[in-house]
Scaffold this motif. Sequence first.
Motif, PDB file in Angstrom:
ATOM      1  N   LEU A 252      -6.091   0.791  -9.363  1.00  0.00           N
ATOM      2  CA  LEU A 252      -6.557   1.795  -8.393  1.00  0.00           C
ATOM      3  C   LEU A 252      -6.099   1.471  -6.975  1.00  0.00           C
ATOM      4  O   LEU A 252      -5.720   2.373  -6.208  1.00  0.00           O
ATOM      5  CB  LEU A 252      -8.088   1.904  -8.470  1.00  0.00           C
ATOM      6  N   VAL A 253      -6.114   0.196  -6.612  1.00  0.00           N
ATOM      7  CA  VAL A 253      -5.670  -0.168  -5.256  1.00  0.00           C
ATOM      8  C   VAL A 253      -4.178   0.132  -5.091  1.00  0.00           C
ATOM      9  O   VAL A 253      -3.741   0.679  -4.074  1.00  0.00           O
ATOM     10  CB  VAL A 253      -5.977  -1.651  -4.964  1.00  0.00           C
ATOM     11  N   THR A 256      -3.575   3.767  -4.763  1.00  0.00           N
ATOM     12  CA  THR A 256      -3.973   4.221  -3.429  1.00  0.00           C
ATOM     13  C   THR A 256      -2.901   3.874  -2.403  1.00  0.00           C
ATOM     14  O   THR A 256      -2.525   4.700  -1.559  1.00  0.00           O
ATOM     15  CB  THR A 256      -5.324   3.593  -3.047  1.00  0.00           C
ATOM     16  N   LYS A 257      -2.381   2.648  -2.478  1.00  0.00           N
ATOM     17  CA  LYS A 257      -1.297   2.262  -1.551  1.00  0.00           C
ATOM     18  C   LYS A 257      -0.075   3.155  -1.766  1.00  0.00           C
ATOM     19  O   LYS A 257       0.546   3.619  -0.807  1.00  0.00           O
ATOM     20  CB  LYS A 257      -0.927   0.789  -1.754  1.00  0.00           C
ATOM     21  N   ILE A 260      -0.617   6.583  -0.170  1.00  0.00           N
ATOM     22  CA  ILE A 260      -0.549   6.550   1.297  1.00  0.00           C
ATOM     23  C   ILE A 260       0.904   6.359   1.744  1.00  0.00           C
ATOM     24  O   ILE A 260       1.365   7.002   2.695  1.00  0.00           O
ATOM     25  CB  ILE A 260      -1.480   5.457   1.857  1.00  0.00           C
ATOM     26  N   ARG A 261       1.633   5.512   1.038  1.00  0.00           N
ATOM     27  CA  ARG A 261       3.058   5.335   1.380  1.00  0.00           C
ATOM     28  C   ARG A 261       3.832   6.635   1.160  1.00  0.00           C
ATOM     29  O   ARG A 261       4.726   6.975   1.941  1.00  0.00           O
ATOM     30  CB  ARG A 261       3.663   4.206   0.539  1.00  0.00           C
ATOM     31  N   VAL A 288      -7.789  10.764   1.731  1.00  0.00           N
ATOM     32  CA  VAL A 288      -7.317  10.011   0.570  1.00  0.00           C
ATOM     33  C   VAL A 288      -8.372  10.182  -0.519  1.00  0.00           C
ATOM     34  O   VAL A 288      -9.496   9.688  -0.391  1.00  0.00           O
ATOM     35  CB  VAL A 288      -7.134   8.522   0.929  1.00  0.00           C
ATOM     36  N   VAL A 300      -4.324   8.820  -7.269  1.00  0.00           N
ATOM     37  CA  VAL A 300      -4.922   9.022  -5.944  1.00  0.00           C
ATOM     38  C   VAL A 300      -4.013   9.996  -5.211  1.00  0.00           C
ATOM     39  O   VAL A 300      -2.787   9.930  -5.354  1.00  0.00           O
ATOM     40  CB  VAL A 300      -5.023   7.690  -5.174  1.00  0.00           C
TER      41      VAL A 300
ATOM     42  N   PHE B 111      -5.184  -0.791   5.703  1.00  0.00           N
ATOM     43  CA  PHE B 111      -4.995  -0.859   4.253  1.00  0.00           C
ATOM     44  C   PHE B 111      -3.564  -1.246   3.880  1.00  0.00           C
ATOM     45  O   PHE B 111      -3.300  -1.614   2.753  1.00  0.00           O
ATOM     46  CB  PHE B 111      -5.369   0.491   3.636  1.00  0.00           C
ATOM     47  N   LEU B 112      -2.626  -1.155   4.818  1.00  0.00           N
ATOM     48  CA  LEU B 112      -1.233  -1.507   4.525  1.00  0.00           C
ATOM     49  C   LEU B 112      -0.694  -2.544   5.511  1.00  0.00           C
ATOM     50  O   LEU B 112       0.364  -2.349   6.112  1.00  0.00           O
ATOM     51  CB  LEU B 112      -0.342  -0.245   4.573  1.00  0.00           C
ATOM     52  N   ASN B 206     -10.697  10.916   4.972  1.00  0.00           N
ATOM     53  CA  ASN B 206     -11.224  10.005   3.950  1.00  0.00           C
ATOM     54  C   ASN B 206     -10.277   8.832   3.789  1.00  0.00           C
ATOM     55  O   ASN B 206      -9.078   9.018   3.585  1.00  0.00           O
ATOM     56  CB  ASN B 206     -11.339  10.720   2.591  1.00  0.00           C
ATOM     57  N   LEU B 252     -12.593  -2.034  -4.876  1.00  0.00           N
ATOM     58  CA  LEU B 252     -12.558  -0.573  -4.896  1.00  0.00           C
ATOM     59  C   LEU B 252     -13.063  -0.008  -6.231  1.00  0.00           C
ATOM     60  O   LEU B 252     -13.765   1.006  -6.259  1.00  0.00           O
ATOM     61  CB  LEU B 252     -11.129  -0.089  -4.610  1.00  0.00           C
ATOM     62  N   VAL B 253     -12.713  -0.662  -7.334  1.00  0.00           N
ATOM     63  CA  VAL B 253     -13.183  -0.173  -8.634  1.00  0.00           C
ATOM     64  C   VAL B 253     -14.702  -0.297  -8.721  1.00  0.00           C
ATOM     65  O   VAL B 253     -15.395   0.628  -9.182  1.00  0.00           O
ATOM     66  CB  VAL B 253     -12.488  -0.935  -9.786  1.00  0.00           C
ATOM     67  N   ILE B 290     -12.694   8.741  -1.627  1.00  0.00           N
ATOM     68  CA  ILE B 290     -12.681   7.446  -0.951  1.00  0.00           C
ATOM     69  C   ILE B 290     -13.227   7.628   0.461  1.00  0.00           C
ATOM     70  O   ILE B 290     -12.734   8.454   1.219  1.00  0.00           O
ATOM     71  CB  ILE B 290     -11.255   6.873  -0.932  1.00  0.00           C
TER      72      ILE B 290
END
Lengths: 311, 311
Positions: A252-253, A256-257, A260-261, A288, A300, B111-112, B206, B252-253, B290
Motif C-alpha cells: 500500500l505504501v 501510494t508513492k 503521487i509520483r 490521495v 491508490v 512522503f517522498l 487528502n 498505513l495498513v 487517506i
Amino acid sequence: MPTPTTVAWGYYDAAAKPVLRVQSGDEVDVGTLITSTPSRLQGAGVDSADVQQSLRDIVDNVKDHGPGGHILTGPIYVEGADSGDVLEVRIESIDLSIPYAYNAFGPRSGFLPEDFPYSRMKIIPLDREKMVAHFAPGIDIPLHPFFGSIGDAPPAAMGRVSSAPPGIFAGNLDNKELVAGTTLYIPVWTRGALLEIGDGHAGQGNGEVDITAMETSLRGRFQLIVRKDLHAQWPRAETPTHYIAMGIDKDLVTATKNAIREAIDFLVTTKGLTRDEAYMLVSVSSDVDITELVDGNVGVHVMIPKAIFTH
Amino acid sequence: MPTPTTVAWGYYDAAAKPVLRVQSGDEVDVGTLITSTPSRLQGAGVDSADVQQSLRDIVDNVKDHGPGGHILTGPIYVEGADSGDVLEVRIESIDLSIPYAYNAFGPRSGFLPEDFPYSRMKIIPLDREKMVAHFAPGIDIPLHPFFGSIGDAPPAAMGRVSSAPPGIFAGNLDNKELVAGTTLYIPVWTRGALLEIGDGHAGQGNGEVDITAMETSLRGRFQLIVRKDLHAQWPRAETPTHYIAMGIDKDLVTATKNAIREAIDFLVTTKGLTRDEAYMLVSVSSDVDITELVDGNVGVHVMIPKAIFTH
C-alpha cells in the motif's frame, strides 16, 4: 455481447484471440456479465428465471478458465494500436442489465479476513428507475455504475495474467470514479491492444474493503481511440472535473508513492510545473484516495481538480 | 487569542496549566497562529509588516517548547469533563486572519523525501474575498479553511506528547473535512479535557503529501459540549453529509484497518447493523480515504454518507 465465443474468463493475455476488430475512433457496445455463477446466485436467493441465459451458456460451455474469476468480454482488436501507444477509452454510457447485484466476502479474501473468517453473500435489489440499491430496510444506496475491469493485454512476456490484480495494462482497477462520461487512458503493450471489459459494479466505495462491490451485469458504449501522441507506463484517467493519476502495487505504501509520483509527472509534463511546485500542489489541492485494497495489487489514486487551472 | 501566556508550543499534555475555563455548552472564540517563525516567513518573502505581532511576541517570549512545531492555543479546561467522556467540538465558523499561507517541505519530512532531499518554502497569497489561493500564475485553489490540530490532553501516563502525530486524543489529524459546520468527537482522557487548537490550514488535499498544507493563521468559533452519554477509544467526526470514522497508526495498513473497524463499529452501535452487514455496507457505499501520510502516525478516514439512511 457476452457469449461462449466472445469472453475471456479470468485472464488478460497478449496471445488471446480477438473476438472483434474495430478501427480507431469506432464506438462499440459491450455487454458484460456479473462475476458469479448461476448456482451461486440461486443459492443466494436469485430466482432461477432472473439468472441470465448468457451466463448459463458461458458457465456451461467455456472450459478455458484463466486464473481469475471475472468473465470479461473481448478481447477487442483495435486496428493500428501497437506497443508504446496509449488506448483512450471514452466511457460514453453505462446501463444496468439486471435488477439485482450481490455483495460477498470469503474467509481468505477482503481486507479484514482476520475479523471475518467465513463466507457471506447478499443479494441487493436495484431500482433502475430511481437508480438506488435497496441494501436493507432503511438503507438505500445511490447507484453509480462502472466497470471494475477495463484493460488491454499485458506485455506478451507476462503470459496469461489473472484478471484479479490490476497492473500496467489497467484491468481490475476497481476505480469508482470511472463512470459514464469519464475516460481511461491505458498503455498499449501489444499489437491491437486487445481490450477486455467486465466486472460490472452498480456502485462501490473507495477501498472495496470486503472484496466486492455491488456486483452486476452492465452494458456500456465506448469510443476507442489509438493515441500515438501519448506514452505512459501506468494507466491514467480523466473525469469532467478531475485528472486521475494511479499507483498500483502489492504494497500500500509503494502504491501510494507510485500514485503521487504519477501525479507529479502529470503536472510537470502537461501543466509545465517544476517538480517542486508539483509536489507542493498535490499536497495543498489534490486528494490521495484509496482505490481498492483487495485485488492482490492494491490501488491508490490522486484526484487533481481541473478547476484550479484557470487557463 | 494567542499570546505568550495562552499557547502551548508543540505539545499536548495532561499536566499543562489551563489558560481558560468554560462550561459545557459554552461557545469560545479561538485565534491560532501559523506554524512558523517571523524569520522563516520573512526569509520566504513575507513583508516584515505582514508578520503578526502576536507571533513575534510568542517566538520572543515562550521558552517552554514541546517536541513538536505547532503553536497551539490553549489548553482550555471544560468544566465537568472527565476521563471516559467524549468532548463534542462543534466547529461553528472559521475565518482567515492573514492574507497569506505557506507551503514547505524538507529533506527528512514529507512522503517522498527520497525524491525531494532538500528544503523549499513558498508563500501563497490568499484572496479572502474570493476565497481562493493564488498558487501560481494560472493556478487558483479554492480555500476550505480548517484546523489541522484540535485535541485534548492524552492520558497523564503518556506525559507530554509531541503535537505532530495524531492519536487517541485527536490532535494533529490534518483532516481536510473538518471545516466550519462540522463536529469533532474526541475521547476525554483527563479532568477538564484540556483542549488545544492550532495548525490552521487554508486548504489541503487528502494525504498532505509534502508535510504541509496552505499553512496560515485562523480564528474559529467553537461550541464545546461534554458528552457523558458517549464513549470512544478514537476520535470520530460528522459533517452535514457524512459520518467520519478514523484510523491512526504508524503503519498505513494498520491505520486503514483501524479506520474500517471504527466504521463497522459505528454502523453496528448506532445504526443497528450486524457486523457482516456493516462490513458489506462500507464496501459498497463508503469511501476509505487517506487523511495524511506525514505526521509520524498516518491517518485514514472512512466517509459514511448520511443520505443512505432513509429514516
